[in-house]
Write a protein that holds these residues in place. Structure first.
Motif, PDB file in Angstrom:
ATOM      1  N   GLN A 148       0.830  -1.202   0.000  1.00 39.32           N
ATOM      2  CA  GLN A 148       0.000   0.000   0.000  1.00 39.32           C
ATOM      3  C   GLN A 148       0.864   1.251   0.000  1.00 39.32           C
ATOM      4  OE1 GLN A 148      -2.598  -0.394   3.366  1.00 39.32           O
ATOM      5  NE2 GLN A 148      -3.902  -1.931   2.393  1.00 39.32           N
TER       6      GLN A 148
ATOM      7  N   SER B 188       2.136   1.822  -3.487  1.00 43.27           N
ATOM      8  CA  SER B 188       1.046   2.301  -4.348  1.00 43.27           C
ATOM      9  C   SER B 188       0.745   3.772  -4.089  1.00 43.27           C
ATOM     10  CB  SER B 188      -0.218   1.462  -4.106  1.00 43.27           C
ATOM     11  OG  SER B 188      -0.013   0.109  -4.436  1.00 43.27           O
TER      12      SER B 188
ATOM     13  N   SER C 175       1.285   6.759  -6.885  1.00 46.97           N
ATOM     14  CA  SER C 175       0.186   7.643  -7.284  1.00 46.97           C
ATOM     15  C   SER C 175       0.560   9.103  -7.065  1.00 46.97           C
ATOM     16  CB  SER C 175      -1.077   7.308  -6.484  1.00 46.97           C
ATOM     17  OG  SER C 175      -1.476   5.977  -6.705  1.00 46.97           O
TER      18      SER C 175
ATOM     19  N   ASN D 290       6.502  -2.242  -5.902  1.00 45.85           N
ATOM     20  CA  ASN D 290       5.196  -2.841  -5.652  1.00 45.85           C
ATOM     21  C   ASN D 290       5.099  -4.216  -6.293  1.00 45.85           C
ATOM     22  OD1 ASN D 290       2.171  -3.268  -6.586  1.00 45.85           O
ATOM     23  ND2 ASN D 290       2.121  -1.852  -4.859  1.00 45.85           N
TER      24      ASN D 290
END
Length: 232
Positions: A75, A78, A82, A140
């Motif tokens: 997470q 990610s 982003s 990731n």
């Protein structure tokens, strides 16, 4: 020819400052990932702890705790990926909309600096952010490889494949973490590269500050002292 004329507005100090921040990025990264045995970095110390984690993982039952940790790590990658993507989009939008850059040029200098000069400076920021995005995405994915390999580790510690598979999972975990850290460093240097808009001296100062921040967190931070204390 016009582009070359505009690039000529970047003096030797500008190119030296740009070269310095890129060189500092590579050098500090190499120092962190290849420190001397007498002064390990947090990255190296945590690599040892990740190997310890996989050894304990073999005998842990149930393994929900381990899956939650790995999910949290993924997470994090990610989220930062982003964030980098949004930041790259913002930089490209600013570089594409020349009017704000013209306003900055008029306020900061007495001469009309071509927008292309500011676009070149923003390009350095975009390069760092793009590198960070790619590192986070790869981290990731490698964490995903690690998750699959962890799922393949037998529940029986007596199984001859248990510890070898766990060791492979540890190495994948370490590689993912290294790429995650590389992404973070690239973000730090992207922030420092923004100072180039204020001139080469500002970029040199920002580079020194970023190097100090990155170095201190790896070699002179409280977490490092705690990790070394665990070894004592």
């Amino acid at each position: 020819m016009e582009i070359l004329d505009h690039m000529a507005l970047l003096g030797p100090l500008d190119w030296a400052a740009a070269g310095a921040i890129i060189a500092a990025w590579f050098v500090i990264g190499w120092m962190i990932e290849h420190p001397g045995a007498k002064r390990p970095s947090v990255t190296v110390l945590m690599s040892g702890r990740r190997r310890d984690w996989m050894k304990v993982f073999v005998t842990r039952d149930p393994r929900i705790f381990d899956s939650q940790i790995l999910a949290s790590l993924r997470q994090g990658t990610s989220f930062f990926a982003s964030t980098c993507l949004l930041a790259v989009g913002g930089v490209l939008a600013l570089a594409g909309n020349t009017e704000p850059l013209r306003g900055v040029a008029v306020e900061m200098t007495e001469m009309a600096v071509p927008v292309l000069v500011f676009q070149l400076k923003l390009a350095l920021v975009a390069v760092f952010l793009t590198n960070a995005f790619l590192k986070f995405v790869w981290a990731n994915r490698v964490f995903g490889y690690c998750a699959v390999l962890m799922a393949a580790v037998p529940n029986d510690p007596e199984d001859p494949t248990a510890y070898p598979l766990a060791a492979q999972a540890a190495e994948l975990n370490i590689r993912a973490a290294i790429n995650f850290n590389r992404g973070l460093r690239a973000m730090y240097f992207a922030l420092g590269a923004l100072a180039w808009l204020l001139g080469p001296f500002a970029l040199m100062i920002a580079t020194a500050v970023v190097v100090w921040v990155v170095w201190s967190r790896e070699f002179a931070s409280l977490p490092r002292s705690i990790l070394l204390g665990d070894d004592a």
